[in-house]
Design a protein around this motif. Structure first.
Motif, PDB file in Angstrom:
ATOM      1  N   PHE A  33      37.843  40.140  44.937  1.00 39.57           N
ATOM      2  CA  PHE A  33      37.625  41.440  44.066  1.00 39.57           C
ATOM      3  C   PHE A  33      39.021  41.865  43.951  1.00 39.57           C
ATOM      4  CE2 PHE A  33      37.173  46.200  44.119  1.00 39.57           C
ATOM      5  CZ  PHE A  33      36.281  46.404  43.115  1.00 39.57           C
ATOM      6  N   SER A  34      39.472  42.383  42.649  1.00 39.79           N
ATOM      7  CA  SER A  34      40.596  42.705  42.209  1.00 39.79           C
ATOM      8  C   SER A  34      40.563  44.441  41.696  1.00 39.79           C
ATOM      9  CB  SER A  34      41.165  42.187  41.010  1.00 39.79           C
ATOM     10  OG  SER A  34      40.310  42.317  39.875  1.00 39.79           O
ATOM     11  N   GLY A  35      39.369  44.874  41.674  1.00 36.91           N
ATOM     12  CA  GLY A  35      39.152  46.233  41.222  1.00 36.91           C
ATOM     13  C   GLY A  35      39.109  46.252  39.704  1.00 36.91           C
ATOM     14  N   SER A  39      35.695  41.723  38.174  1.00 35.32           N
ATOM     15  CA  SER A  39      35.215  41.731  39.573  1.00 35.32           C
ATOM     16  C   SER A  39      33.976  42.887  39.874  1.00 35.32           C
ATOM     17  CB  SER A  39      36.378  41.895  40.507  1.00 35.32           C
ATOM     18  OG  SER A  39      36.863  42.925  40.214  1.00 35.32           O
ATOM     19  N   HIS A  61      40.131  41.166  48.762  1.00 27.97           N
ATOM     20  CA  HIS A  61      40.977  41.667  47.836  1.00 27.97           C
ATOM     21  C   HIS A  61      42.485  41.177  48.374  1.00 27.97           C
ATOM     22  CE1 HIS A  61      43.468  45.247  46.247  1.00 27.97           C
ATOM     23  NE2 HIS A  61      43.432  44.320  45.284  1.00 27.97           N
ATOM     24  N   ASP A  63      45.938  42.442  48.156  1.00 29.00           N
ATOM     25  CA  ASP A  63      46.570  43.416  47.774  1.00 29.00           C
ATOM     26  C   ASP A  63      48.129  43.232  47.851  1.00 29.00           C
ATOM     27  OD1 ASP A  63      47.660  45.872  47.713  1.00 29.00           O
ATOM     28  OD2 ASP A  63      46.879  46.742  49.591  1.00 29.00           O
ATOM     29  N   ASN A  67      49.708  47.828  43.703  1.00 27.81           N
ATOM     30  CA  ASN A  67      48.595  48.077  42.848  1.00 27.81           C
ATOM     31  C   ASN A  67      48.518  49.845  42.260  1.00 27.81           C
ATOM     32  OD1 ASN A  67      46.866  45.843  43.294  1.00 27.81           O
ATOM     33  ND2 ASN A  67      47.316  46.466  45.296  1.00 27.81           N
ATOM     34  N   THR A  71      43.055  52.212  41.439  1.00 28.43           N
ATOM     35  CA  THR A  71      42.351  50.716  41.828  1.00 28.43           C
ATOM     36  C   THR A  71      42.021  50.907  43.413  1.00 28.43           C
ATOM     37  OG1 THR A  71      43.782  49.812  40.234  1.00 28.43           O
ATOM     38  CG2 THR A  71      42.517  48.311  41.903  1.00 28.43           C
ATOM     39  N   ARG A  75      38.240  50.846  44.825  1.00 30.76           N
ATOM     40  CA  ARG A  75      37.695  49.614  45.672  1.00 30.76           C
ATOM     41  C   ARG A  75      37.017  50.101  46.681  1.00 30.76           C
ATOM     42  NH1 ARG A  75      42.512  47.076  48.984  1.00 30.76           N
ATOM     43  NH2 ARG A  75      41.933  49.166  50.017  1.00 30.76           N
ATOM     44  N   LEU A  86      34.659  44.577  53.434  1.00 27.21           N
ATOM     45  CA  LEU A  86      36.176  44.325  52.755  1.00 27.21           C
ATOM     46  C   LEU A  86      36.790  43.674  53.519  1.00 27.21           C
ATOM     47  CD1 LEU A  86      37.787  44.834  50.136  1.00 27.21           C
ATOM     48  CD2 LEU A  86      38.356  47.092  51.170  1.00 27.21           C
ATOM     49  N   VAL A  88      40.940  42.491  53.594  1.00 28.38           N
ATOM     50  CA  VAL A  88      42.353  42.468  52.764  1.00 28.38           C
ATOM     51  C   VAL A  88      43.325  41.586  52.938  1.00 28.38           C
ATOM     52  CG1 VAL A  88      43.839  44.117  51.847  1.00 28.38           C
ATOM     53  CG2 VAL A  88      41.461  45.054  52.267  1.00 28.38           C
TER      54      VAL A  88
END
Length: 300
Positions: A33-35, A39, A61, A63, A67, A71, A75, A86, A88
């Motif tokens: 997931f990139s935002g 995604s 994600h 990170d 970013n 975003t 997220r 989630l 990261v």
């Protein structure tokens, strides 16, 4: 605005089928997931595929620490809304422990450092499949991908080990240490994505819509002014109405002059533009084979 609903529903059905195949064939899949919109589309499709149960994949994600703030907020809000898990992977942490070396100079970017962090995160989580939002129309290196894309024990792509995909039969068999990258929206185009998101009324980050922002121009690309980019002599900041077509690290994500303030405006803009979606990504301009090189190293 009128959409080809049958076409969009066919794409939806195909993607949901792939998502369910992943859930059935793999022991421990994860959704990257990139935002960005692709995604977000993936999460929306996964939500529909397994409703009323929760999305069965954690979101991963990577990170960069550079970013867009919008975003990260989007997220976190989305994860809370759907009750997802989630994970990261932090590029900053990788720099701190000297796993990767940060680039220096005016063209420095952390975008390329994501590969090592991604591979470490996949290894740490023992994920045997990583779902990504890559599409074949984005870039020539991505046009070669199949839905189930084999990766070796080093996370590298080897086309000789690709499985045939006849009549939508997918083969997820792999050896210990190997894994697959899976691309459920491979057959979608940028226009398909926007039309579907509009039809489904999917919420998106404000970055995709026209807004005023401080920017500067570098090599024909507008970049958002931020503390992460060292400016060259003569580069001046000015205010402009812009939007993002892709969302990534601020150091390499170009913004576009645009007055498209609604999804329908964006659809019309995308349908008439001659510039490719990734035409504003400076990381793709480092060499003619930059995406291919990153793919072979395990980037996506």
């Amino acid at each position: 605005m009128n959409y080809n609903i049958n076409h969009l529903k066919e794409l939806e059905s195909e993607s949901i089928y792939v998502l369910r195949e992943v859930a059935a064939q793999f022991e421990n899949p994860v959704l990257m997931f990139s935002g960005g919109k692709d995604s977000i589309l993936m999460v929306h499709l996964a939500y529909k595929a397994f409703f009323p149960a929760k999305v069965p994949f954690p979101l991963l994600h990577i990170d960069t620490g550079h970013n867009f703030p919008e975003t990260i907020k989007f997220r976190d809000d989305l994860v809370e809304k759907i009750g997802a898990n989630l994970i990261v992977g932090s590029v900053q942490e990788a720099i701190d422990k000297r796993m990767v070396t940060e680039e220096k100079g005016v063209n420095a970017s952390r975008n390329g450092l994501q590969t090592a962090v991604l591979l470490e995160s996949l290894e740490k989580g023992k994920y045997d499949a990583a779902l990504g939002g890559a599409r074949r129309d984005e870039e020539k290196a991505r046009a070669k991908e199949r839905f189930f894309s084999h990766r070796d024990e080093f996370g590298q792509w080897d086309p000789k080990n690709q499985r045939p995909e006849l009549w939508n039969i997918f083969n997820g068999k792999h050896q210990m240490g190997e894994h697959f990258r899976v691309f459920p929206i491979s057959n979608w185009t940028e226009l398909d994505v926007w039309q579907y998101l509009a039809m489904e009324k999917v919420e998106l980050p404000s970055l995709y819509y026209a807004h005023e922002r401080d920017v500067f121009e570098r090599d024909g690309v507008l970049l958002a002014d931020c503390d992460y980019i060292e400016k060259k002599p003569g580069e001046t900041v000015f205010r402009e109405t812009v939007r993002c077509r892709t969302i990534g690290d601020m150091t390499c994500t170009g913004v576009w002059k645009s007055n498209a303030s609604t999804t329908d405006d964006i659809i019309e803009e995308v349908a008439t533009t001659r510039m490719t979606e990734r035409g504003g990504r400076t990381d793709d301009k480092r060499s003619e084979t930059s995406m291919e090189d990153r793919k072979r190293k395990g980037y996506f």
